[in-house]
Design a protein around this motif. Structure first.
Motif, PDB file in Angstrom:
ATOM      1  N   ASN A 197     -28.994  65.915  27.925  1.00  0.00           N
ATOM      2  CA  ASN A 197     -30.117  65.925  26.750  1.00  0.00           C
ATOM      3  C   ASN A 197     -30.220  66.970  26.396  1.00  0.00           C
ATOM      4  N   ALA A 198     -30.588  67.460  25.257  1.00  0.00           N
ATOM      5  CA  ALA A 198     -30.551  69.281  24.868  1.00  0.00           C
ATOM      6  C   ALA A 198     -31.906  68.889  24.163  1.00  0.00           C
ATOM      7  N   THR A 199     -32.227  69.965  24.001  1.00  0.00           N
ATOM      8  CA  THR A 199     -33.823  69.803  22.789  1.00  0.00           C
ATOM      9  C   THR A 199     -34.116  71.172  22.703  1.00  0.00           C
ATOM     10  N   PHE A 200     -34.071  71.383  21.569  1.00  0.00           N
ATOM     11  CA  PHE A 200     -34.927  73.035  21.308  1.00  0.00           C
ATOM     12  C   PHE A 200     -35.892  73.290  21.239  1.00  0.00           C
ATOM     13  N   GLN A 201     -36.657  74.153  22.450  1.00  0.00           N
ATOM     14  CA  GLN A 201     -37.485  74.513  22.450  1.00  0.00           C
ATOM     15  C   GLN A 201     -38.617  75.697  22.533  1.00  0.00           C
ATOM     16  N   PRO A 202     -38.181  76.299  21.698  1.00  0.00           N
ATOM     17  CA  PRO A 202     -38.278  77.725  21.615  1.00  0.00           C
ATOM     18  C   PRO A 202     -39.876  78.283  21.318  1.00  0.00           C
ATOM     19  N   GLU A 203     -41.168  77.731  21.589  1.00  0.00           N
ATOM     20  CA  GLU A 203     -42.047  78.040  22.031  1.00  0.00           C
ATOM     21  C   GLU A 203     -42.351  78.412  23.788  1.00  0.00           C
ATOM     22  N   LYS A 204     -41.874  77.184  24.020  1.00  0.00           N
ATOM     23  CA  LYS A 204     -41.548  76.966  25.643  1.00  0.00           C
ATOM     24  C   LYS A 204     -41.114  77.892  26.553  1.00  0.00           C
TER      25      LYS A 204
END
Ligand SMILES: [Zn+2]
Length: 325
Positions: A183-190
């Motif tokens: 599963n891939a999620t966008f996590q710019p802040e993290k």
């Protein structure tokens, strides 16, 4: 003057040309090595990479090695400008070209793509990525160090696997995971990068996470594809707000398009009236906006992304997103 002195004098003249004052591969000033088979002037560090591809490039020091007449004439006829015009004729606009500030792995990827695979000699020639294997460099956070390092990621559609390698020339992947557990999620802040991506997968019934980002995303003009216009639209279902980056938008040539409005006969609890349909090779995504101005803004943003060619790195990211939806 002996024959040897004459050829060394001729060599210095070619070497002094403005076009040869920067390394042909990384742009470092004052290269003092050259490839006698490609005819380019390169820095010491890039010469080490060339040496690993002996079938393509033979490197010699301009200061310490002897160059005979024929070799000097070859350099004079080629040189950095002519050779670039051949090997860098069709670099996709969004392809990240490393410089001497970048590490060896990234520069090797670039040099091999350029001379060994000749990816940029013809328009649209991206052979390694059309046969069901997609590869690219992503920067991966080290588990212990927390430092990001460039890693080669490879997605094989035939095997249904995602792999990554700790070394450019490594034979065995560090991980080799079945796509259906990813599963891939966008996590710019993290991740602290606008193109940060968290890849989650199952191994031995435990959840593992890999944190990566896409290098060229650091440059604003390059990140449009993976970094959708900021804001929220309403996805199917009234409370199901949609944030940037949840859907990967590829290029028109790869089967992506955006349409104003929703397909006729669409059922659903949309409370906003202005619809947008994003067509991907696998399915359609339906969204609505609160105002017509928002709708047009989003369509403009999606269209500009769709009209860009995809880089090899983006093919890899596209693949991750495919398995998320
Ligand atoms: Zn160099």
């Amino acid at each position: 003057m002996s024959g040897s002195d004459k050829s060394m004098k001729a060599l210095r003249e070619v070497w002094r040309r403005a076009e040869n004052s920067l390394c042909a591969d990384c742009g470092k000033p004052d290269p003092d090595w050259a490839s006698s088979t490609l005819g380019v002037f390169i820095c010491l560090s890039c010469s080490g990479i060339h040496r690993n591809i002996p079938s393509i490039s033979k490197v010699k020091s301009l200061k310490m090695d002897h160059w005979d007449d024929a070799q000097v004439q070859f350099l004079a006829k080629h040189g950095n400008a002519v050779t670039k015009a051949i090997y860098e004729a069709h670099i996709p606009i969004y392809y990240y070209q490393p410089t001497y500030n970048d590490c060896q792995v990234l520069r090797e990827q670039w040099i091999r793509a350029k001379y060994e695979r000749k990816e940029f000699t013809e328009l649209g020639k991206q052979l390694p990525y059309t046969d069901g294997v997609k590869e690219g460099i992503l920067w991966k956070r080290g588990r212990d160090s927390g430092q990001f390092q460039p890693r080669k990621f490879l997605l094989s559609e035939r095997e249904g696997c995602l792999k990554y390698f700790t070394k450019q020339d490594a034979k065995e992947p560090k991980i080799n995971v079945k796509i259906d557990v990813i599963n891939a999620t966008f996590q710019p802040e993290k991740i602290g990068n606008p193109n940060g991506l968290q890849i989650t997968y199952l191994k031995d019934n435990k959840t593992r996470n890999i944190f990566v980002y896409h290098k060229s995303g650091k440059i604003k003009s390059r990140l449009t594809r993976n970094f959708l216009k900021e804001g929220f639209m309403e996805k199917t279902g009234p409370k199901d707000a949609f944030a940037k980056g949840e859907v990967f938008v590829g290029s028109r040539e790869n089967g992506y398009s955006v349409q104003k409005g929703l397909p006729s006969g669409t059922q659903g609890n949309f409370s906003w009236p202005y619809g947008i349909t994003i067509v991907t090779p696998d399915r359609e995504y339906l969204f609505t906006c609160e105002t017509e101005a928002d709708q047009l803004d989003w369509i403009t943003a999606f269209t500009s992304v769709i009209n860009q060619d995809m880089t090899p790195q983006e093919y890899a990211i596209e693949a991750y997103f495919k398995f998320k939806s």
